[in-house]
Every structure is written in structure tokens, then in C-alpha cells.
Design a protein around this motif. Structure first.
Motif, PDB file in Angstrom:
ATOM      1  N   GLN A 136      37.958   9.382 -14.831  1.00  0.00           N
ATOM      2  CA  GLN A 136      38.341   8.049 -14.387  1.00  0.00           C
ATOM      3  C   GLN A 136      37.662   7.745 -13.060  1.00  0.00           C
ATOM      4  N   ARG A 137      37.754   6.466 -12.663  1.00  0.00           N
ATOM      5  CA  ARG A 137      37.269   6.057 -11.357  1.00  0.00           C
ATOM      6  C   ARG A 137      38.356   5.277 -10.631  1.00  0.00           C
ATOM      7  N   VAL A 138      38.314   5.366  -9.320  1.00  0.00           N
ATOM      8  CA  VAL A 138      39.318   4.677  -8.500  1.00  0.00           C
ATOM      9  C   VAL A 138      38.827   3.270  -8.224  1.00  0.00           C
ATOM     10  N   ALA A 139      39.606   2.285  -8.642  1.00  0.00           N
ATOM     11  CA  ALA A 139      39.236   0.887  -8.418  1.00  0.00           C
ATOM     12  C   ALA A 139      39.727   0.399  -7.065  1.00  0.00           C
ATOM     13  N   MET A 140      40.865   0.903  -6.610  1.00  0.00           N
ATOM     14  CA  MET A 140      41.456   0.397  -5.362  1.00  0.00           C
ATOM     15  C   MET A 140      42.357   1.468  -4.767  1.00  0.00           C
ATOM     16  N   VAL A 141      42.370   1.507  -3.424  1.00  0.00           N
ATOM     17  CA  VAL A 141      43.294   2.369  -2.674  1.00  0.00           C
ATOM     18  C   VAL A 141      44.080   1.474  -1.722  1.00  0.00           C
ATOM     19  N   ILE A 142      45.401   1.534  -1.820  1.00  0.00           N
ATOM     20  CA  ILE A 142      46.286   0.820  -0.886  1.00  0.00           C
ATOM     21  C   ILE A 142      46.958   1.881  -0.030  1.00  0.00           C
ATOM     22  N   CYS A 147      48.648   5.174  -9.611  1.00  0.00           N
ATOM     23  CA  CYS A 147      48.922   6.540  -9.149  1.00  0.00           C
ATOM     24  C   CYS A 147      49.541   6.494  -7.758  1.00  0.00           C
ATOM     25  N   ASN A 148      50.555   7.337  -7.518  1.00  0.00           N
ATOM     26  CA  ASN A 148      51.285   7.338  -6.250  1.00  0.00           C
ATOM     27  C   ASN A 148      51.064   8.637  -5.493  1.00  0.00           C
ATOM     28  N   ALA A 149      51.003   8.504  -4.177  1.00  0.00           N
ATOM     29  CA  ALA A 149      50.891   9.680  -3.312  1.00  0.00           C
ATOM     30  C   ALA A 149      51.681   9.404  -2.040  1.00  0.00           C
ATOM     31  N   TYR A 150      52.282  10.501  -1.478  1.00  0.00           N
ATOM     32  CA  TYR A 150      53.156  10.342  -0.316  1.00  0.00           C
ATOM     33  C   TYR A 150      52.614  11.073   0.915  1.00  0.00           C
ATOM     34  N   SER A 151      51.420  11.629   0.788  1.00  0.00           N
ATOM     35  CA  SER A 151      50.742  12.261   1.927  1.00  0.00           C
ATOM     36  C   SER A 151      49.255  12.291   1.620  1.00  0.00           C
ATOM     37  N   ILE A 152      48.450  12.538   2.659  1.00  0.00           N
ATOM     38  CA  ILE A 152      47.001  12.582   2.447  1.00  0.00           C
ATOM     39  C   ILE A 152      46.627  13.771   1.566  1.00  0.00           C
ATOM     40  N   ALA A 153      47.317  14.870   1.747  1.00  0.00           N
ATOM     41  CA  ALA A 153      47.024  16.043   0.908  1.00  0.00           C
ATOM     42  C   ALA A 153      47.294  15.731  -0.560  1.00  0.00           C
ATOM     43  N   GLU A 154      48.418  15.079  -0.808  1.00  0.00           N
ATOM     44  CA  GLU A 154      48.747  14.718  -2.196  1.00  0.00           C
ATOM     45  C   GLU A 154      47.756  13.686  -2.725  1.00  0.00           C
ATOM     46  N   ALA A 155      47.282  12.775  -1.863  1.00  0.00           N
ATOM     47  CA  ALA A 155      46.310  11.777  -2.279  1.00  0.00           C
ATOM     48  C   ALA A 155      44.979  12.430  -2.657  1.00  0.00           C
ATOM     49  N   ASN A 156      44.557  13.432  -1.869  1.00  0.00           N
ATOM     50  CA  ASN A 156      43.313  14.138  -2.202  1.00  0.00           C
ATOM     51  C   ASN A 156      43.420  14.844  -3.550  1.00  0.00           C
ATOM     52  N   ASP A 157      44.591  15.444  -3.822  1.00  0.00           N
ATOM     53  CA  ASP A 157      44.803  16.073  -5.134  1.00  0.00           C
ATOM     54  C   ASP A 157      44.733  15.032  -6.241  1.00  0.00           C
ATOM     55  N   THR A 158      45.284  13.848  -5.972  1.00  0.00           N
ATOM     56  CA  THR A 158      45.265  12.768  -6.965  1.00  0.00           C
ATOM     57  C   THR A 158      43.837  12.327  -7.260  1.00  0.00           C
ATOM     58  N   LEU A 159      43.003  12.224  -6.202  1.00  0.00           N
ATOM     59  CA  LEU A 159      41.603  11.829  -6.401  1.00  0.00           C
ATOM     60  C   LEU A 159      40.854  12.850  -7.234  1.00  0.00           C
ATOM     61  N   MET A 200      45.090   6.136 -21.526  1.00  0.00           N
ATOM     62  CA  MET A 200      44.615   6.190 -20.146  1.00  0.00           C
ATOM     63  C   MET A 200      43.515   5.153 -19.953  1.00  0.00           C
ATOM     64  N   ASN A 201      43.573   4.385 -18.874  1.00  0.00           N
ATOM     65  CA  ASN A 201      42.579   3.363 -18.582  1.00  0.00           C
ATOM     66  C   ASN A 201      41.367   3.971 -17.883  1.00  0.00           C
ATOM     67  N   SER A 202      40.297   3.194 -17.804  1.00  0.00           N
ATOM     68  CA  SER A 202      39.066   3.676 -17.163  1.00  0.00           C
ATOM     69  C   SER A 202      39.209   3.765 -15.654  1.00  0.00           C
ATOM     70  N   PHE A 203      40.058   2.904 -15.082  1.00  0.00           N
ATOM     71  CA  PHE A 203      40.174   2.822 -13.629  1.00  0.00           C
ATOM     72  C   PHE A 203      41.625   3.023 -13.208  1.00  0.00           C
ATOM     73  N   ALA A 204      41.775   3.412 -11.930  1.00  0.00           N
ATOM     74  CA  ALA A 204      43.111   3.664 -11.389  1.00  0.00           C
ATOM     75  C   ALA A 204      43.255   2.996 -10.030  1.00  0.00           C
ATOM     76  N   ILE A 205      44.498   2.709  -9.681  1.00  0.00           N
ATOM     77  CA  ILE A 205      44.864   2.201  -8.360  1.00  0.00           C
ATOM     78  C   ILE A 205      45.733   3.260  -7.697  1.00  0.00           C
ATOM     79  N   VAL A 206      45.351   3.682  -6.484  1.00  0.00           N
ATOM     80  CA  VAL A 206      46.094   4.714  -5.763  1.00  0.00           C
ATOM     81  C   VAL A 206      46.903   4.062  -4.650  1.00  0.00           C
ATOM     82  N   CYS A 207      48.233   4.336  -4.612  1.00  0.00           N
ATOM     83  CA  CYS A 207      49.136   3.817  -3.580  1.00  0.00           C
ATOM     84  C   CYS A 207      49.584   4.991  -2.717  1.00  0.00           C
ATOM     85  N   LEU A 208      49.277   4.902  -1.427  1.00  0.00           N
ATOM     86  CA  LEU A 208      49.584   6.001  -0.508  1.00  0.00           C
ATOM     87  C   LEU A 208      50.465   5.517   0.631  1.00  0.00           C
TER      88      LEU A 208
END
Length: 648
Positions: A53-59, A33-45, A1-9
Motif C-alpha cells: 500500500q501507499r500512504v495518501a495522507m498523514v494527520i 490507520c491509527n497510531a498513538y506514538s511516533i514509534a507506533e506510527a513508524n511500525d504502521t508505515l 484492502m484499498n490501495s492507499f491509506a490515511i494515517v492518524c497520529l
């Protein structure tokens, strides 16, 4: 697992999948990390935060059903793991009000319109992730330098290292130029060792003295007071290459001296060189005794490191540019080669199709005239039946060789009393005893008229055979072209070589009838070969012979079985000889004719050279050879040698 993650929503799985593909090269250092709704994105965070981990970028897409992507970007502040995350907003079309809302909230770093350009996405992600990483000084920045903006990262790394050293010093040496700084260090070292050099730190080396050895440990630091030193690197073949030269004020061995790693390069003096040689104990003794030298010496050392790093960066950039130029040139060369191959293929196919198509057109025109003659024939019903028989036989039988036809006509003429009638009867296959006694002799008085009418049937059958041969030839060419497009080889068959020669002669029948053509076929065994490919050889050889002679010319085609001189086991070969009485080929050109696209034809004549380069390749695929014998003003003889018993 890396220190940072990229979230795609995005609520469209296809968009998320495309983002995953375009971000694949970043997956080695950033979890995707992938999410298909805001609720799923909040769970991912929350999951990311629980995993330290920390989030490096959100697309994020702006339109997520009834939800708004900008609202989600604003909410990133409530999660500690995503407070510093860089953000990219996706829009189906530019929406100024949405963009301004996100900018005003301070949560938008870039906006992309769908569908995005992959290159633009990579540039944006690289830039924003670089900015993110540089806000985390606790991270090993160099780990990300190859993936992200390496120049920004390396410059930041150098500056950070310099700041760490500066922070412990009162004196600021940034205002000193390199020469002044080097002189101050040299003066300080001289003062320390003046009258106190039991360790012989101050030394003079002659030319070609070895200071450091690439790949070996180094326990010394050489400060150059006077002279010049070259640094060399060795390639994989053991060859030594000079990478840089340094002079007074520079240090040699500094990197390996400080880090304890093996020497990066080999240092050799180029002339008489004065140096100050320090080991670690002596270095500590100097710095402890002359504390004012420490900031000067450290700053000078870091400047040396900085130059080396910048030099490495510039070298890397030049290499990357060179590699890109080579890659572009390679692709241009491949494209040109493909176009050249396509042009040759089209020209060759057009050239090959031209002869059978012309033969079909000529045959169809002749058939129009011959059909009228047959339908209006004054022959009796019995002779019409016989004419139909002659037509069927002409459609199926192979033409006779010239010498055989001449001999049989001479024999029949003694019975009929007319050489011309005998020749036509032989061509129609009516010279056997049964046809002579039952068809020819009973109507000898009307025979000239009957033979003339039967000749129409014979010509019709002959032309139908010609059309059939040409149609098959076109079909074979199309099949061959399809095989070429599939990169498949034509299959190998055991065939009678004479059939291919005869089919080729049919294609050129209209041109050949203006010349004197003789055939001398020997009895040959079947040959295991690529018949379609060999037919291209016969087509080229006969076409070249026709181009070389003036009307009326002579072409002689012969075959024979002969010992194969290159065999040690008594193997035999089939020889096919095409000879013409044309203008001949000069001796100095007889080897050039087998070069690609070499031609002796007049400018404007259609065709891919004279085709002998292609012929030679086909014959060599059959383990054979082709040679030319020619004499100016007399003849040209092309000899094809095809060995037997060469199973593929």
C-alpha cells in the motif's frame, strides 16, 4: 484492502477517535490507520509498505509527549510508501515557529488548530487527497470522482485522455475551432466517398428517424452534415425527456460506438437531416486510407465527449444545487411547523390553565370571608356539628341538575312553608325525612337564621370541592402536556361522562352564575374514552357558548342515549348537547368554524381560535362526530355524538 491509506497520529485517543468519525466517509476508498506514538506510527508505515500500500495522507499532532510531530512529518521521506503523502499538522493553538519549520522542510501542506471545524477538515482532506490521486496516473481516477473533487478529477481525466490521443499524432489540432475542425472532417469524408459510396454511407433522413435506441447495442457512428438531432432519456415511469440537441459538426452514437456499451440515449432526427453513417469496418477503411483524417476525427470525437462530460457535470451541479435548495427549504418548513405547533400548544395550555387558576383564586378569596363567618358563628354546638357535616357533604357530593333541584325544593316548601329556605336545604342535601324531622322542623322558628349560617358551611365545602377539582384539572393538563412532549397518547378509561361535564362547569362557575344554566342529564352507560381529551371538548363548547351570549343569557346542557345512525348492528351513541340563546352563526360560516384557527371572536380576545378544529379531531379519535345547528339571533346548538362499544 484499498490501495492507499490515511494515517492518524495523536497521543490522545479521543482526538484519534474524533478523526476516525470525521473521516468515515473516506473509509470506502482509503484505509484509516491509527497510531498513538511516533514509534507506533513508524511500525504502521512499515506495515503499509509490506502490504504494497501507499500512504495518501498523514494527520499528525504537533505535541506528542516529548516528541515533535514536525520531525515525524520530515521523516516520512525515508519510507517509499509515504514519500508522496499529503500532510496535515494539528496544533492546540497556532504556533508560527512550528508551522514555519514544517513549511521550510517541505513536509506541511495544511495546518489545523484544535478543536477543528468538521466542515473545514472535510474540505482540506478532499482537496489534498485529490492532489495526491492526480499524481498517480496509473490509478482509475474516475473511481475517486464521487468522493473527492469530481470537477478537478473529471477535467484531469479528460485532459489525460486527450493527451494520450494527441501523443500519437504529429499534427496539433488544438488551434482549430470547432467549426473549422468539423468542416475539415466533413470535407475529408466527402472526398473519400465521392464516387466511391457503394455502402451508402452518405444518407438523408426524414423527420423522426430513429438513429440510436437507449439501452440497445449500437454499431454505427453518425456524423451530422446538416440538420438537427435530439437525444432523449427515459425515466423510471417510461416518460421520455429531451436532454440535448445537436446539429452540423456533431456526432451521434460516438460513445457507444467506441466503447461497445449500450446506447446512453435515444437519437431522433428533428428535421430532414444529412448524415454520414459509419460502421466499424467502414470507419477502419476510411482511417487507413486517409491517415490525415485520424487526428482530426479523433480530436473532434474527443471534443464531443468533452462537451457531453461538461454538460453532465453542469447538470449534476445544478441538480445538487436544486437538491440542496429543496433540503434547505424542507428544513425551514419543518422548523416553521415546529414553531407553529409550539405556539399553538403554549396558547392552548395557557388558555386551558386560565379557567381553573381563576377559579382557585376566586375560591380562595371567598374562603377568606367565609372562614371568618364560620369562626364567629352564633350557632349552638349541635348546629355547628351539623354545619361541619354539611361542609363534608358539599366537598363530596355532585351538584344536582336544575330540574331535579327545582322539583325537590317545591316538595319541601310545602313542609317548611318557605320556597327559598327549601331550595337552600335541598342544595345542602337536607330534604330527606330524617334531616327534615330532626334538623329542620324542631327549630322552625329560627330556621331562616340557622339555614343562613349553615349556608356558609355549604359554600365553604362547595368552594373546597371546586378548588380540588381545579387543582386536579391543572395536574391533568400538566400530565397531558408531558404526554404530548413524549409523543404518547393519553390512556383510555371507562368513565361516567357526567363527571367530566360537572368538573368543567365548576371551572366556569363564576361566569355561569351571571347566566341561567339548566342541565338535563339522562341515565347513561359508562363510556370507554380519553376523559382528559373530552374535557377539553366540553371546556371549548361551554367557553364558546359564554362568549356568544349577553348577560343574562341561557345555556342548556343535556345528554341522551340515541341510536347510532352510522351503525349497521343497532349500536347506540351518547349525545352531548350544549345550546345557547346567543347571536347564532350564519349558515355560510357553519362549516368554516371547524377549520384550524378560524375564529369569530373580536380581535384581541385571548385563545387559540375557537378550538373547534381541535374538538373535531378529538371526537373523531373516538369514532364520533360533531355538528352544529344554529339560527341567527336565536340559538346555537353544538351536538357531540360518541358511539358506544368502540374499544380501542
Amino acid at each position: 484492502m484499498n490501495s492507499f491509506a490515511i494515517v492518524c497520529l495523536d497521543d490522545d485517543p479521543r482526538i484519534v477517535e474524533q478523526l476516525n468519525q470525521d473521516l468515515a466517509e473516506f473509509a470506502g476508498l482509503f484505509d484509516i490507520c491509527n497510531a498513538y506514538s511516533i514509534a507506533e506510527a513508524n511500525d504502521t508505515l512499515e506495515f503499509i509498505e509490506q502490504g504494497n500500500q501507499r500512504v495518501a495522507m498523514v494527520i499528525c499532532d504537533n505535541e506528542l509527549g516529548s516528541d515533535n510531530g514536525v520531525d515525524f512529518l520530515v521523516s516520512l521521506e525515508q519510507y517509499p510508501a509515504s514519500k508522496q503523502a499529503r500532510s496535515i499538522l494539528l496544533n492546540d493553538k497556532p504556533q508560527l515557529d512550528t508551522i514555519m519549520q514544517a513549511v521550510n522542510e517541505g513536509r506541511l501542506h495544511y495546518c489545523l488548530t484544535k478543536p477543528w471545524n468538521r466542515k473545514e477538515l472535510k474540505q482540506v482532506v478532499t482537496k489534498e487527497l485529490t492532489s495526491f490521486i492526480l499524481k498517480h496516473p496509473e490509478e482509475d481516477w474516475l473511481r475517486y470522482s464521487q468522493l473527492l473533487d469530481h470537477r478537478r478529477i473529471l477535467n484531469a481525466h479528460i485532459e489525460r485522455q486527450m493527451s494520450r490521443y494527441r501523443s500519437g499524432f504529429i499534427q496539433d489540432t488544438n488551434t482549430l475551432d470547432d467549426e473549422t475542425l468539423a468542416n475539415q472532417v466533413a470535407d475529408g469524408l466527402h472526398e473519400f466517398f465521392n464516387g466511391n459510396d457503394e455502402s451508402r454511407a452518405c444518407r438523408r433522413y426524414s423527420e423522426n428517424h430513429l438513429l440510436t435506441q437507449e439501452g440497445q447495442s449500437n454499431d454505427f457512428l453518425w456524423f451530422i452534415k446538416k440538420g438537427e438531432v435530439a437525444l432523449y432519456k427515459q425515466d423510471e415511469h417510461g416518460n421520455r425527456h429531451e436532454v440535448v440537441r445537436v446539429g452540423a459538426g456533431y456526432m451521434v452514437g460516438g460513445m457507444s460506438f467506441v466503447t461497445g456499451e449500450p446506447s446512453f440515449s435515444t437519437g431522433v432526427t428533428l428535421s430532414t437531416t444529412d448524415v454520414i453513417k459509419l460502421d466499424r469496418n467502414l470507419f477502419n477503411k476510411v482511417m487507413n486510407s486517409r491517415s490525415e483524417l485520424l487526428p482530426l476525427f479523433t480530436n473532434l470525437l474527443m471534443r464531443n465527449f468533452n462537451r457531453r462530460l461538461k454538460g453532465s457535470i453542469q447538470t449534476e451541479l445544478r441538480l445538487q444545487q436544486t437538491l440542496k435548495s429543496l433540503d434547505d427549504a424542507y428544513h425551514q418548513l419543518i422548523d416553521k411547523e415546529k414553531m407553529a405547533m409550539l405556539g399553538q400548544l403554549v396558547a392552548g395550555v395557557a388558555h386551558e390553565l386560565n379557567n381553573p387558576v381563576s377559579a382557585i383564586l376566586r375560591g380562595s378569596d371567598t374562603l377568606k370571608q367565609t372562614i371568618n363567618k364560620i369562626t364567629d358563628t352564633p350557632l349552638s354546638h349541635e348546629n355547628q356539628e351539623r354545619g361541619n357535616y354539611i361542609l363534608q357533604q358539599a366537598m363530596q357530593s355532585c351538584p344536582l341538575s336544575t330540574s331535579e333541584a327545582r322539583q325537590r325544593a317545591k316538595k319541601l316548601s310545602t313542609t317548611l312553608g318557605d320556597r327559598q329556605l327549601a331550595r337552600k336545604a335541598v342544595l345542602m342535601g337536607l330534604d330527606d325525612h330524617e334531616h327534615t324531622s330532626q334538623w329542620l322542623l324542631p327549630q322552625k322558628g329560627d330556621l331562616p337564621h340557622v339555614i343562613a349560617e349553615w349556608d356558609n358551611y355549604y359554600q365553604m365545602g362547595n368552594f373546597l370541592r371546586s378548588i380540588n377539582v381545579c387543582a386536579h384539572r391543572i395536574a391533568d393538563l400538566v400530565k397531558s402536556l408531558k404526554s404530548y412532549a413524549r409523543q404518547d397518547d393519553e390512556s383510555w378509561h371507562t368513565v361516567d361522562l357526567h363527571e367530566g361535564l360537572e368538573d368543567t362547569l365548576v371551572i366556569f362557575e363564576n361566569k355561569l352564575k351571571r347566566h341561567h344554566v339548566t342541565k338535563e342529564y339522562s341515565e347513561l352507560p359508562a363510556l370507554y374514552c380519553q376523559p382528559i381529551a373530552l374535557q377539553q371538548v366540553w371546556t371549548n363548547l361551554i367557553s364558546n357558548a359564554l362568549d356568544a351570549i349577553d348577560e343574562p343569557g341561557e345555556i342548556h346542557i343535556s345528554t341522551r342515549l340515541a341510536p347510532y345512525h352510522h351503525s349497521q348492528t343497532g349500536q347506540h351513541a351518547i349525545e352531548v348537547i350544549v345550546e345557547d340563546n346567543g347571536k347564532g352563526i350564519p349558515r355560510e360560516q357553519q362549516q368554516q368554524i371547524f377549520e384550524l384557527n378560524y375564529t369569530t371572536k373580536r380581535e384581541g380576545n385571548f385563545g387559540l381560535g375557537i378550538g373547534l378544529s381541535v374538538c373535531q379531531q378529538i371526537i373523531q379519535q373516538h369514532n364520533g362526530s360533531i355538528k352544529v345547528e344554529s339560527e341567527l339571533g336565536r340559538f346555537t346548538k353544538m351536538i357531540v355524538i360518541l358511539p358506544l362499544d368502540e374499544a380501542k
